[in-house]
Design a protein around this motif. Structure first.
Motif, PDB file in Angstrom:
ATOM      1  N   LEU A 140       0.823  -1.216   0.000  1.00 42.88           N
ATOM      2  CA  LEU A 140       0.000   0.000   0.000  1.00 42.88           C
ATOM      3  C   LEU A 140       0.853   1.261   0.000  1.00 42.88           C
ATOM      4  CD1 LEU A 140      -2.722  -1.013   2.630  1.00 42.88           C
ATOM      5  CD2 LEU A 140      -2.947  -1.028   0.137  1.00 42.88           C
ATOM      6  N   VAL A 141       1.912   1.259   0.804  1.00 41.55           N
ATOM      7  CA  VAL A 141       2.685   2.481   1.041  1.00 41.55           C
ATOM      8  C   VAL A 141       3.594   2.831  -0.142  1.00 41.55           C
ATOM      9  CG1 VAL A 141       4.490   3.506   2.481  1.00 41.55           C
ATOM     10  CG2 VAL A 141       2.604   2.250   3.543  1.00 41.55           C
ATOM     11  N   ALA A 142       4.345   1.866  -0.651  1.00 39.35           N
ATOM     12  CA  ALA A 142       5.335   2.156  -1.701  1.00 39.35           C
ATOM     13  C   ALA A 142       4.700   2.732  -2.971  1.00 39.35           C
ATOM     14  CB  ALA A 142       6.156   0.904  -2.007  1.00 39.35           C
ATOM     15  N   PRO A 143       3.620   2.131  -3.505  1.00 41.31           N
ATOM     16  CA  PRO A 143       2.997   2.736  -4.690  1.00 41.31           C
ATOM     17  C   PRO A 143       2.446   4.135  -4.437  1.00 41.31           C
ATOM     18  CG  PRO A 143       2.328   0.452  -4.489  1.00 41.31           C
ATOM     19  CD  PRO A 143       3.026   0.811  -3.207  1.00 41.31           C
ATOM     20  N   LEU A 144       1.937   4.380  -3.237  1.00 38.73           N
ATOM     21  CA  LEU A 144       1.445   5.723  -2.916  1.00 38.73           C
ATOM     22  C   LEU A 144       2.590   6.727  -2.926  1.00 38.73           C
ATOM     23  CD1 LEU A 144      -1.196   5.095  -0.100  1.00 38.73           C
ATOM     24  CD2 LEU A 144      -1.606   5.817  -2.455  1.00 38.73           C
ATOM     25  N   GLY A 145       3.759   6.303  -2.428  1.00 39.06           N
ATOM     26  CA  GLY A 145       4.927   7.183  -2.455  1.00 39.06           C
ATOM     27  C   GLY A 145       5.331   7.549  -3.872  1.00 39.06           C
ATOM     28  N   VAL A 146       5.293   6.579  -4.779  1.00 38.02           N
ATOM     29  CA  VAL A 146       5.621   6.840  -6.183  1.00 38.02           C
ATOM     30  C   VAL A 146       4.558   7.738  -6.815  1.00 38.02           C
ATOM     31  CG1 VAL A 146       5.973   5.788  -8.445  1.00 38.02           C
ATOM     32  CG2 VAL A 146       6.920   4.702  -6.405  1.00 38.02           C
ATOM     33  N   ALA A 147       3.293   7.532  -6.457  1.00 40.03           N
ATOM     34  CA  ALA A 147       2.221   8.377  -6.997  1.00 40.03           C
ATOM     35  C   ALA A 147       2.390   9.831  -6.558  1.00 40.03           C
ATOM     36  CB  ALA A 147       0.863   7.841  -6.547  1.00 40.03           C
ATOM     37  N   VAL A 148       2.801  10.052  -5.306  1.00 42.70           N
ATOM     38  CA  VAL A 148       3.050  11.421  -4.826  1.00 42.70           C
ATOM     39  C   VAL A 148       4.187  12.060  -5.618  1.00 42.70           C
ATOM     40  CG1 VAL A 148       3.862  12.776  -2.850  1.00 42.70           C
ATOM     41  CG2 VAL A 148       2.127  11.012  -2.520  1.00 42.70           C
ATOM     42  N   ALA A 157       1.542   6.018 -12.717  1.00 43.10           N
ATOM     43  CA  ALA A 157       2.753   5.777 -11.926  1.00 43.10           C
ATOM     44  C   ALA A 157       2.467   4.791 -10.796  1.00 43.10           C
ATOM     45  CB  ALA A 157       3.270   7.091 -11.357  1.00 43.10           C
ATOM     46  N   TRP A 158       1.284   4.902 -10.187  1.00 43.07           N
ATOM     47  CA  TRP A 158       0.888   3.970  -9.117  1.00 43.07           C
ATOM     48  C   TRP A 158       0.842   2.538  -9.647  1.00 43.07           C
ATOM     49  CZ3 TRP A 158      -3.396   0.726  -8.549  1.00 43.07           C
ATOM     50  CH2 TRP A 158      -3.586   0.202  -7.279  1.00 43.07           C
ATOM     51  N   LEU A 159       0.289   2.347 -10.838  1.00 45.84           N
ATOM     52  CA  LEU A 159       0.237   1.008 -11.428  1.00 45.84           C
ATOM     53  C   LEU A 159       1.645   0.465 -11.673  1.00 45.84           C
ATOM     54  CD1 LEU A 159      -2.677   1.479 -13.992  1.00 45.84           C
ATOM     55  CD2 LEU A 159      -2.662  -0.101 -12.044  1.00 45.84           C
ATOM     56  N   ALA A 160       2.538   1.324 -12.187  1.00 46.19           N
ATOM     57  CA  ALA A 160       3.920   0.890 -12.403  1.00 46.19           C
ATOM     58  C   ALA A 160       4.568   0.475 -11.094  1.00 46.19           C
ATOM     59  CB  ALA A 160       4.724   2.015 -13.063  1.00 46.19           C
ATOM     60  N   ALA A 161       4.331   1.256 -10.035  1.00 48.11           N
ATOM     61  CA  ALA A 161       4.937   0.959  -8.740  1.00 48.11           C
ATOM     62  C   ALA A 161       4.351  -0.313  -8.123  1.00 48.11           C
ATOM     63  CB  ALA A 161       4.750   2.141  -7.794  1.00 48.11           C
ATOM     64  N   VAL A 162       3.052  -0.542  -8.312  1.00 47.60           N
ATOM     65  CA  VAL A 162       2.454  -1.799  -7.843  1.00 47.60           C
ATOM     66  C   VAL A 162       3.159  -2.978  -8.507  1.00 47.60           C
ATOM     67  CG1 VAL A 162       0.383  -3.242  -7.920  1.00 47.60           C
ATOM     68  CG2 VAL A 162       0.193  -0.854  -7.240  1.00 47.60           C
ATOM     69  N   GLY A 163       3.403  -2.857  -9.811  1.00 47.47           N
ATOM     70  CA  GLY A 163       4.147  -3.898 -10.507  1.00 47.47           C
ATOM     71  C   GLY A 163       5.537  -4.082  -9.934  1.00 47.47           C
ATOM     72  N   GLY A 164       6.203  -2.970  -9.580  1.00 52.07           N
ATOM     73  CA  GLY A 164       7.539  -3.056  -8.991  1.00 52.07           C
ATOM     74  C   GLY A 164       7.541  -3.745  -7.641  1.00 52.07           C
ATOM     75  N   VAL A 165       6.558  -3.422  -6.797  1.00 49.80           N
ATOM     76  CA  VAL A 165       6.481  -4.044  -5.469  1.00 49.80           C
ATOM     77  C   VAL A 165       6.190  -5.540  -5.598  1.00 49.80           C
ATOM     78  CG1 VAL A 165       5.238  -4.087  -3.273  1.00 49.80           C
ATOM     79  CG2 VAL A 165       5.755  -1.894  -4.366  1.00 49.80           C
ATOM     80  N   VAL A 166       5.247  -5.880  -6.469  1.00 54.29           N
ATOM     81  CA  VAL A 166       4.878  -7.287  -6.655  1.00 54.29           C
ATOM     82  C   VAL A 166       6.043  -8.081  -7.250  1.00 54.29           C
ATOM     83  CG1 VAL A 166       3.356  -8.834  -7.945  1.00 54.29           C
ATOM     84  CG2 VAL A 166       2.410  -6.819  -6.830  1.00 54.29           C
ATOM     85  N   ALA A 167       6.805  -7.447  -8.144  1.00 54.08           N
ATOM     86  CA  ALA A 167       7.920  -8.146  -8.786  1.00 54.08           C
ATOM     87  C   ALA A 167       9.139  -8.260  -7.888  1.00 54.08           C
ATOM     88  CB  ALA A 167       8.309  -7.425 -10.083  1.00 54.08           C
ATOM     89  N   ALA A 168       9.237  -7.416  -6.861  1.00 53.02           N
ATOM     90  CA  ALA A 168      10.452  -7.362  -6.036  1.00 53.02           C
ATOM     91  C   ALA A 168      10.848  -8.712  -5.429  1.00 53.02           C
ATOM     92  CB  ALA A 168      10.294  -6.304  -4.944  1.00 53.02           C
ATOM     93  N   PRO A 169       9.921  -9.513  -4.877  1.00 50.77           N
ATOM     94  CA  PRO A 169      10.347 -10.812  -4.332  1.00 50.77           C
ATOM     95  C   PRO A 169      10.671 -11.854  -5.404  1.00 50.77           C
ATOM     96  CG  PRO A 169       8.336 -10.016  -3.269  1.00 50.77           C
ATOM     97  CD  PRO A 169       8.539  -9.193  -4.498  1.00 50.77           C
TER      98      PRO A 169
END
Length: 290
Positions: free
Chosen positions: A66-74, A199-211
């Protein structure tokens, strides 16, 4: 049979993750009429923020999602207000140059803050291990989670664009910005919101892909190439095209990696070249039927 089933599941896993990332690129182009070269860097930033939240701050993965994509959106809102708003009425080449500059700035900033090494994070405990599916296929739980996230975003976007007032406003701004202004729609707010949402969608992809993937400063460059392949195949600015292109590219990687490993790296480029020759606007892009 189990080998084919595993390849198809891998294709679905890869395809839906690519869809989550590439659809943000397509939405931004469809509404703002800019090609965002920095989209891959925002994906990378989501992965690095996930690493910082989970490893450095000890934050649970679910809260990080929740937090990381919101940070990228900001950050995207700041980018839009400070830079992009000055080039929306200019030629598309200006947006290419500006977003390419943003790509370089974000890449170098990541190297300065997190270094040039490779970082990894583990999947949450709940999603570690494997599960046995019908047909005797043993599949990682986390990969099923990625598929679930992709499907949820797919149906969520469909509902947003077809069943909500916000989605209709976004579509109106994409079709005719001047008419939308006449109808008292705050197009500046819509534009900022759409860029932040992409940007939020891109960041969600980044968080999900990280592990699943190594977190390194070059990960954004690879994903932006794959995202452009998706939108070229499916059609720039087309939401269904983003899904179709992602599924096709996922099949190329999943089946190609299983059955044609010697040419797997070049299969996406071959596929893109064939589509460009036969359908220059993409399979479902504007003018594709011409």
């Amino acid at each position: 049979m189990s080998s084919l089933g595993m390849a198809l599941l891998n294709s679905l896993d890869i395809g839906l993750l690519l869809f989550v990332i590439a659809v943000g690129l397509n939405i931004i182009f469809g509404v703002l009429n800019i090609i965002n070269f920095a989209h891959g860097a925002l994906y990378m930033l989501g992965a690095y923020l996930a690493y910082s939240c989970v490893i450095l701050l000890g934050m649970p993965f679910w809260l990080t999602l929740l937090v990381a994509p919101l940070g990228v959106a900001v950050l995207a809102i700041a980018i839009d207000r400070l830079m992009l708003r000055f080039i929306y009425e200019r030629e598309i080449s200006d947006s290419l140059l500006l977003t390419f500059s943003l790509l370089l700035i974000i890449n170098e900033s990541v190297r300065l803050i997190w270094g040039t090494g490779i970082h990894v994070i583990d999947p949450p405990t709940l999603l570690q291990g494997t599960v046995t599916l019908p047909g005797g296929i043993t599949y990682p739980l986390y990969s099923l989670f990625v598929v679930t996230v992709g499907l949820l975003i797919l149906f969520g976007l469909w509902y947003l664009f077809n069943r909500t007032r916000v989605g209709k406003i976004m579509r109106a701004a994409a079709l005719d910005r001047e008419m939308a202004q006449v109808l008292c729609i705050d197009t500046k707010l819509v534009i900022t919101g759409v860029f932040a949402f992409g940007a939020w969608l891109a960041a969600v992809g980044g968080v999900v892909a990280a592990p699943m993937r190594a977190i390194d400063p070059g990960m954004g460059d690879k994903i932006i190439i794959e995202s452009f392949i998706v939108v070229v195949i499916g059609g720039l600015g087309s939401f269904p095209g983003a899904l179709l292109g992602a599924v096709i590219l996922g099949l190329m990687y999943g089946l190609g990696g299983r059955f044609f490993p010697e040419v797997n790296l070049i299969l996406p480029f071959i596929g893109m070249a064939i589509v460009l020759l036969l359908k220059p606007h993409g399979l479902m892009g504007k003018g594709a039927s011409a």
